[in-house]
Enzyme design. Structure first.
Site, PDB file in Angstrom:
ATOM      1  N   CYS A 190       0.413  -1.206  -0.280  1.00 25.60           N
ATOM      2  CA  CYS A 190      -0.251  -0.603  -0.251  1.00 25.60           C
ATOM      3  C   CYS A 190       1.042   1.197  -0.742  1.00 25.60           C
ATOM      4  O   CYS A 190       2.025   1.206  -0.169  1.00 25.60           O
ATOM      5  CB  CYS A 190      -0.570  -0.314   1.430  1.00 25.60           C
ATOM      6  SG  CYS A 190      -0.481   0.228   2.784  1.00 25.60           S
TER       7      CYS A 190
ATOM      8  N   CYS B 244      -2.735   1.316  -4.427  1.00 24.36           N
ATOM      9  CA  CYS B 244      -0.821   2.114  -5.048  1.00 24.36           C
ATOM     10  C   CYS B 244      -1.044   2.384  -6.264  1.00 24.36           C
ATOM     11  O   CYS B 244       0.276   3.290  -6.749  1.00 24.36           O
ATOM     12  CB  CYS B 244       0.110   1.302  -4.643  1.00 24.36           C
ATOM     13  SG  CYS B 244      -0.074  -0.280  -4.865  1.00 24.36           S
TER      14      CYS B 244
ATOM     15  N   CYS C  80       2.906   0.438  -8.102  1.00 24.37           N
ATOM     16  CA  CYS C  80       3.654  -0.625  -8.162  1.00 24.37           C
ATOM     17  C   CYS C  80       3.953  -1.007  -9.116  1.00 24.37           C
ATOM     18  O   CYS C  80       3.509  -1.086 -10.121  1.00 24.37           O
ATOM     19  CB  CYS C  80       3.012  -1.790  -7.814  1.00 24.37           C
ATOM     20  SG  CYS C  80       1.273  -0.683  -5.854  1.00 24.37           S
TER      21      CYS C  80
END
Length: 137
Positions: free
Chosen positions: A11, A85, A89
């Site tokens: 996250c 996220c 990512c």
């Protein structure tokens, strides 16, 4: 010899959702799954309300600290579970990715964090089943 499955929870701040998920997976897998968590922009500390919510369920994540997301962590994991996220990512072809849409516990009180915690626990139990790992009682 069987290889231990591995999961990475990601996250943004690695302070709430991903830490709770990692705590549950460590606890419920009894060490049968290698667990990592990280954030794209790690906070200075874990969300104290997330810690409190987990302690209510008998899991202590007080010793954990937010960690920065690295390409190596993604590469070393069988399953990468993102939690809000988005595009920050890293993506590696051939990896199993899941995006868990969960409310962010940041800035919320314990009454708002408990349902998030409970949803994470349910998803972890499903993940264990998918990985073929029997949850520890």
């Amino acid at each position: 010899m069987t290889v231990k499955p591995s999961a990475l929870f990601v996250c943004v701040h690695n302070a709430g959702r991903s830490q709770m998920a990692a705590g549950y997976l460590r606890h419920l897998s009894g060490g049968a799954v290698e667990v990592r968590s990280a954030g794209s922009m790690p906070a200075d500390q874990i969300n104290p309300v997330a810690v409190e919510a987990m302690l209510e369920d008998g899991i202590d994540i007080r010793e954990e600290s937010p960690k920065v997301l690295t390409a190596e962590a993604v590469e070393a994991s069988d399953v990468v579970i993102t939690m809000g996220c988005g595009d920050v990512c890293p993506y590696f072809p051939g990896k199993r990715y899941e995006d868990w849409k969960l409310e962010d516990p940041a800035g919320q009180g314990i009454d708002s964090v408990r349902p998030i915690r409970d949803e994470i626990k349910g998803r972890i139990l499903t993940l264990l089943e998918e990985l073929g790992v029997q949850p520890v009682a």
